[in-house]
Design a protein around this motif. Structure first.
Motif, short mmCIF file in Angstrom:
data_model
loop_
_atom_site.label_atom_id
_atom_site.label_comp_id
_atom_site.label_asym_id
_atom_site.label_seq_id
_atom_site.Cartn_x
_atom_site.Cartn_y
_atom_site.Cartn_z
N LEU A 26 0.81 -1.22 0.00
CA LEU A 26 0.00 0.00 0.00
C LEU A 26 0.84 1.27 0.00
CD1 LEU A 26 -2.72 -1.05 2.59
CD2 LEU A 26 -3.07 -0.71 0.15
N THR A 27 2.17 1.12 0.17
CA THR A 27 3.02 2.31 0.24
C THR A 27 4.12 2.28 -0.83
OG1 THR A 27 4.38 1.21 1.95
CG2 THR A 27 2.64 2.70 2.70
N GLU B 295 -0.47 6.18 -6.17
CA GLU B 295 -0.47 6.03 -4.71
C GLU B 295 -1.91 5.97 -4.22
OE1 GLU B 295 1.08 8.36 -0.69
OE2 GLU B 295 1.79 8.96 -2.67
N ARG C 276 -5.44 3.78 3.03
CA ARG C 276 -4.28 3.02 3.49
C ARG C 276 -4.28 2.87 5.00
NH1 ARG C 276 1.15 6.15 3.10
NH2 ARG C 276 0.48 6.80 5.18
#
Length: 254
Positions: free
Chosen positions: A52-53, A62, A68
């Protein structure tokens, strides 16, 4: 390895080996492997955090930071079945009820959940979400890796250093096979694991240990010992402490 898999099956929803018959000895000895169970969870959390990053950066995209943070805040509850959060809520209901010792223990054992417990859990989840939201993306995977390791180590601290409050129960089996000597051994190998993650991991373990020892003494003064619910509380709050240490040390030093 049986004790490790018992601990993994008891504390998580990850069932590598299905075990339906547990001896008291194997169940009690599983305490020694709690930080390794935490490491297993941490690897899953860290992988999810990386996806997720860091991973989306390769694709030039992103995910929304709020999404997130929400996913990472909820993930531990999904993989553990909320067992530690249930203990946290029961502890809050009982310890802060203002009743006598026996009544506190009855409240903690009651399957009903009070409004104070619900509000407290909401605050806990909100804080965890807020910390993950404010934490720099590059720090999140490491923090998520360390978090469950420290949390399960604090459970071992609570089990080993404080008496069990009830005459019978889950913690009684744990206590028979988790003395101060085994606590030192578990702490030693856990600190070795955390040292690989860096000084922030060790600092977070120290902060969690201070809270756990204070909480253990406070609850022991009220109940004459700890219960399985309190072990869950030590784990849950310690995980939040880890995340806060990573956030605040990054803000202060980087």
């Amino acid at each position: 390895m049986d004790s490790f898999f018992i601990g993994l099956q008891f504390l998580t929803r990850i069932h590598v080996v299905k075990q339906t018959v547990w001896t008291e000895e194997a169940f009690g000895k599983s305490v020694r492997y709690f930080p390794l169970v935490g490491l297993t969870l941490g690897l899953v959390y860290a992988a999810a955090a990386w996806c997720l990053t860091a991973a989306p950066a390769f694709l030039g995209w992103e995910p929304p930071v709020h999404v997130r943070a929400a996913v990472l805040a909820v993930l531990p509850f999904l993989l553990t079945g909320g067992i530690h959060c249930d203990g946290f809520m029961d502890t809050v209901d009982g310890v802060f009820s203002g009743r006598e010792r026996e009544r506190m223990l009855e409240i903690m054992k009651d399957s009903c959940t009070g409004s104070f417990a619900v509000v407290s859990f909401g605050i806990l989840l909100l804080l965890q979400y807020a910390v993950l939201l404010d934490m720099p993306a590059g720090v999140v995977p490491t923090a998520m890796l360390v978090m469950p390791v420290v949390g399960r180590l604090m459970m071992v601290v609570g089990i080993s250093l404080f008496p069990y409050a009830r005459p019978e129960g889950m913690g009684k089996a744990f206590g028979r096979y988790a003395d101060r000597k085994s606590c030192l051994w578990v702490t030693a190998y856990t600190l070795a694991i955390l040292a690989v993650a860096g000084w922030q991991a060790l600092l977070s373990a120290g902060a969690a240990a201070i809270f756990s020892c204070w909480c253990g003494r406070y609850v022991t003064g009220l109940l004459g010992g700890l219960t399985g619910d309190v072990y869950g509380t030590l784990c849950t709050v310690s995980e939040l402490i880890v995340l806060m240490v990573y956030l605040f040390t990054y803000s202060a030093f980087f």
